[in-house]
Structure formats: structure tokens, C-alpha cells
Design an enzyme around this catalytic site. Structure first.
Site, mmCIF file in Angstrom:
data_model
loop_
_atom_site.group_PDB
_atom_site.id
_atom_site.type_symbol
_atom_site.label_atom_id
_atom_site.label_comp_id
_atom_site.label_asym_id
_atom_site.label_seq_id
_atom_site.Cartn_x
_atom_site.Cartn_y
_atom_site.Cartn_z
ATOM 1 N N PRO A 46 40.183 39.474 31.176
ATOM 2 C CA PRO A 46 40.102 40.735 31.764
ATOM 3 C C PRO A 46 39.668 40.166 33.522
ATOM 4 C CG PRO A 46 38.086 39.986 30.662
ATOM 5 C CD PRO A 46 39.178 39.289 29.867
ATOM 6 N N SER A 91 40.028 35.006 35.946
ATOM 7 C CA SER A 91 41.421 35.438 36.134
ATOM 8 C C SER A 91 42.291 35.005 37.277
ATOM 9 C CB SER A 91 41.774 36.536 35.528
ATOM 10 O OG SER A 91 41.009 37.354 36.647
ATOM 11 N N SER A 92 41.022 34.914 38.245
ATOM 12 C CA SER A 92 42.936 34.575 39.651
ATOM 13 C C SER A 92 43.070 33.260 39.525
ATOM 14 C CB SER A 92 42.140 34.952 41.057
ATOM 15 O OG SER A 92 40.260 34.085 41.199
ATOM 16 N N ALA A 119 43.407 31.686 37.114
ATOM 17 C CA ALA A 119 44.061 30.998 35.486
ATOM 18 C C ALA A 119 45.624 31.900 35.338
ATOM 19 C CB ALA A 119 43.787 32.203 34.372
ATOM 20 N N ASP A 176 37.086 27.077 38.286
ATOM 21 C CA ASP A 176 37.976 27.989 37.827
ATOM 22 C C ASP A 176 39.367 27.115 37.808
ATOM 23 O OD1 ASP A 176 35.740 29.664 38.007
ATOM 24 O OD2 ASP A 176 36.843 31.491 39.021
HETATM 25 O O1 PMV Z 1 31.962 35.960 38.743
HETATM 26 P P1 PMV Z 1 32.373 34.172 38.747
HETATM 27 O O2 PMV Z 1 32.815 33.917 37.487
HETATM 28 O O3 PMV Z 1 33.513 34.112 39.986
HETATM 29 O O4 PMV Z 1 31.394 32.537 39.202
HETATM 30 C C1 PMV Z 1 30.588 33.259 40.409
HETATM 31 C C2 PMV Z 1 29.578 32.005 40.002
HETATM 32 C C3 PMV Z 1 28.347 31.745 41.081
HETATM 33 O O5 PMV Z 1 27.551 30.387 41.514
HETATM 34 C C4 PMV Z 1 27.967 33.048 41.062
HETATM 35 C C5 PMV Z 1 29.329 31.804 42.589
HETATM 36 C C6 PMV Z 1 29.899 30.255 43.003
HETATM 37 O O6 PMV Z 1 31.171 30.419 43.991
HETATM 38 O O7 PMV Z 1 29.869 29.034 42.572
#
Ligand code: PMV
Length: 316
Positions: free
Chosen positions: A97, A104-105, A107, A148
């Protein structure tokens, strides 16, 4: 040489502990989440690049701005191979999602980059992949940590501290993770900004204290994971959710799902990722408990739920 058709794959990620605190140098722990995945398929064609995904079907040049990071991923991969930005049809299928903190971006960039390299039958090292994906993640997130990209392309849990190399670690825990999606898009940028704004107010010292405690909980979680102590991990998750709520990055929907998971027998539950929408996670002691928690989450309004075993031995 080009293949007639080629594919590239990636999967989702879950931040188990340390979101927000990681921005201030504290540790975080993230897990690959293969229950949701993405596949990009590349075929040769004549003319402009064509895109077929759930958000858009048509010529890549005319994609809406929200897909700028996808455009950047395609351009970056092609230019790294010395190929022109044309003559490809790219189809993307995803069960990740969007904007729910599942990566997702990153991925999509990982899947597309892998598919393009496969199409041109070129080797792609993990290091090169991360370097290329970083370019489109800058478009998507401004200042990406790289977490990510690493999680959506790799198979090992990672311990991460800003400015330090990722540390892969092995995981074997007799527990299940249940993930619930509020159906609302997460507001990562806004939530990160609001904690930053607290630093200029009288709340500074209590905010820093909460951030430090979140870091300690991430350390405890790592220990719990390595020693197979689900009860200890669950408690740390509950404490982390309380601190994140105090930092005002939770939401009524997230709190409701967290509460329903606990009532249904979760060992612990918390929001995951940026918060203010997006997903939450709950820890279950058995598969039967995980099923019960999943049902409770659906009844409490989760639009999607997933169960993942943490038992699988993953070698770092
Ligand atoms: O919402 P996500 O999965 O992109 O996670 C952000 C994680 C934070 O610690 C809130 C921000 C960051 O840049 O690490």
C-alpha cells in the site's frame, strides 16, 4: 543484447522500533516484509516509455507529479546503462500500500531498476542498486536515510543508526507479527516536522527525553529478538507506542487499532513508520493469537491486515 521481457522484484518493509528517534541519532530496527511485494515487467517497444501501473497508464513523460520519483528511477537506471529514455514498456504490479510506511516508493525504484538491468542483461550489484535508488528516493523523500532502499531490496533485518553503516542481524523468534493498515496515508514529513518544532519550545527537554527512551527501547528490542524473548519485545513495543503518542505522531485510528490488538491478546502493539496514519504492528505469541488479533483489527476498522512469522531463521 536485450531480453524480450524482463522482471524485477522488491518487497515491503516494517520499522519495528526507533522511528522518529532515528532522526536524532538513536538506533532503529527494521525488517523486510515480503508479505507485500512489487514486480516490474519491462518489454521492448518503439517510441516513448510507456507506463502501466494502478495510478497511471500512458506515456512516462506525461506522468503526474506524484510519480516523479518513478520517472527519476527509470531515467537514472537507463542513463547509468548509457541507454536512451525510450523504447520500453514498463508494467508495475504491487500489493504494497502506498504512503503507509511500508517503503513503497523505494520498492518501486528497486523493482524498476532491477527489471531494466535484467532487460539489458547487465549485472547489478547491491551497492550499485542502492546508489541508483538513492537518486529517486531523494525526489520522494528529500533526505532519505537509505533504510527503505536497503529493506525493500534485501532479506535481512537491519539495525541502523544515522551516519553509521547498516548492521544486518539474524532473527529467530517464536512469535508472529500482525500488521494493520488504517487506510489513511501516513504523514511522515509532517510528523517529523512537528517533533522538530517542539525542539524550539519549552517542551524541548521532555521531547529529547522521550527520544532517548525510544532509542533505549530499540536496543532492548534488538536484545529481545536475538535472545528469542517475545514477552520482552512486546513490552518494549507498548512503551514505544506510548512515547510516540506523547510525541503526538499517533492518530485516533492508530490508537484504536493498537488498543484492539492488545485486547485481543497481543504481547504488545505500536504504530510503525512516520505515523499520523499508515500502519501499526502487533506481536502475537502463537499463530492462533495472530489470527485472533487479525480478526480484531479488521473489526476495529483496519482496511488491510497481514501476518508474518518471525520464526524463519534469517542469517545475517
Ligand atoms: O513512514 P516511513 O516508513 O517512511 O518511516 C519514517 C521513519 C521516520 O523515522 C519517522 C523518519 C526517518 O526519516 O527516519
Amino acid at each position: 543484447m536485450e531480453a524480450t521481457v524482463a522482471q524485477g522484484k522488491s518487497h515491503g518493509k516494517i520499522i519495528l522500533m526507533g522511528e522518529h528517534a532515528v532522526v536524532y541519532g538513536e538506533p532503529s530496527i527494521a525488517l523486510p516484509f515480503p508479505a507485500v511485494e512489487m514486480t516490474a515487467t519491462v518489454r521492448g517497444t518503439k517510441g516513448p516509455i510507456l507506463i502501466d501501473c494502478s495510478f497511471y497508464q500512458g506515456i512516462a513523460q506525461q506522468m503526474p507529479e506524484v510519480l516523479d520519483s518513478l520517472k527519476t528511477a527509470i531515467k537514472t537506471a537507463l542513463s547509468s546503462l548509457g541507454r536512451p529514455y525510450e523504447n520500453l514498456a514498463i508494467a508495475i504490479k504491487s500489493t504494497i500500500p502506498p504512503e503507509r510506511g511500508m517503503g513503497s516508493s523505494a520498492a518501486v525504484a528497486v523493482a524498476v531498476t532491477r527489471a531494466i538491468y535484467n532487460y539489458f542483461q547487465q549485472e547489478l550489484s547491491q551497492e550499485k542498486l542502492l546508489e541508483l535508488v538513492h537518486v529517486s528516493e531523494q525526489v520522494a523523500h528529500g533526505n532519505p536515510s537509505g533504510l527503505d532502499a536497503a529493506m525493500t531490496s534485501g532479506n535481512t533485518p537491519l539495525y541502523f543508526r544515522k551516519g553509521q553503516p547498516f548492521e544486518a542481524f539474524s532473527l529467530h523468534m517464536d512469535a508472529w507479527l500482525v500488521v494493520g493498515d488504517t487506510g489513511k496515508t501516513g504523514q511522515t514529513r509532517e510528523a517529523v516536522g512537528s517533533i522538530g518544532a517542539k525542539m524550539d519550545t519549552s517542551e524541548r527537554s521532555e521531547t529529547l527525553d522521550r527520544i532517548r527512551k525510544l532509542g533505549e527501547l530499540a536496543e532492548q528490542a534488538r536484545e529481545a529478538l536475538q535472545k528469542n524473548q517475545p514477552l520482552f519485545l512486546g513490552k518494549a513495543m507498548d512503551k514505544a507506542h506510548a512515547l510516540l503518542s506523547e510525541l503526538e505522531v499517533s492518530s485516533a485510528e492508530l490508537d484504536a487499532l493498537v488498543e484492539s490488538a492488545r485486547t485481543a491478546g497481543a504481547l504488545g502493539a505500536k504504530l510503525t513508520g512516520g505515523g499520523r496514519g499508515g500502519c501499526m504492528i502487533a506481536l502475537a505469541e502463537s499463530e492462533a493469537d495472530a489470527d485472533r488479533i487479525q480478526t480484531a483489527l479488521k473489526e476495529a476498522g483496519a482496511v488491510h491486515t497481514w501476518i508474518a512469522s518471525l520464526q524463519q531463521e534469517v542469517q545475517a
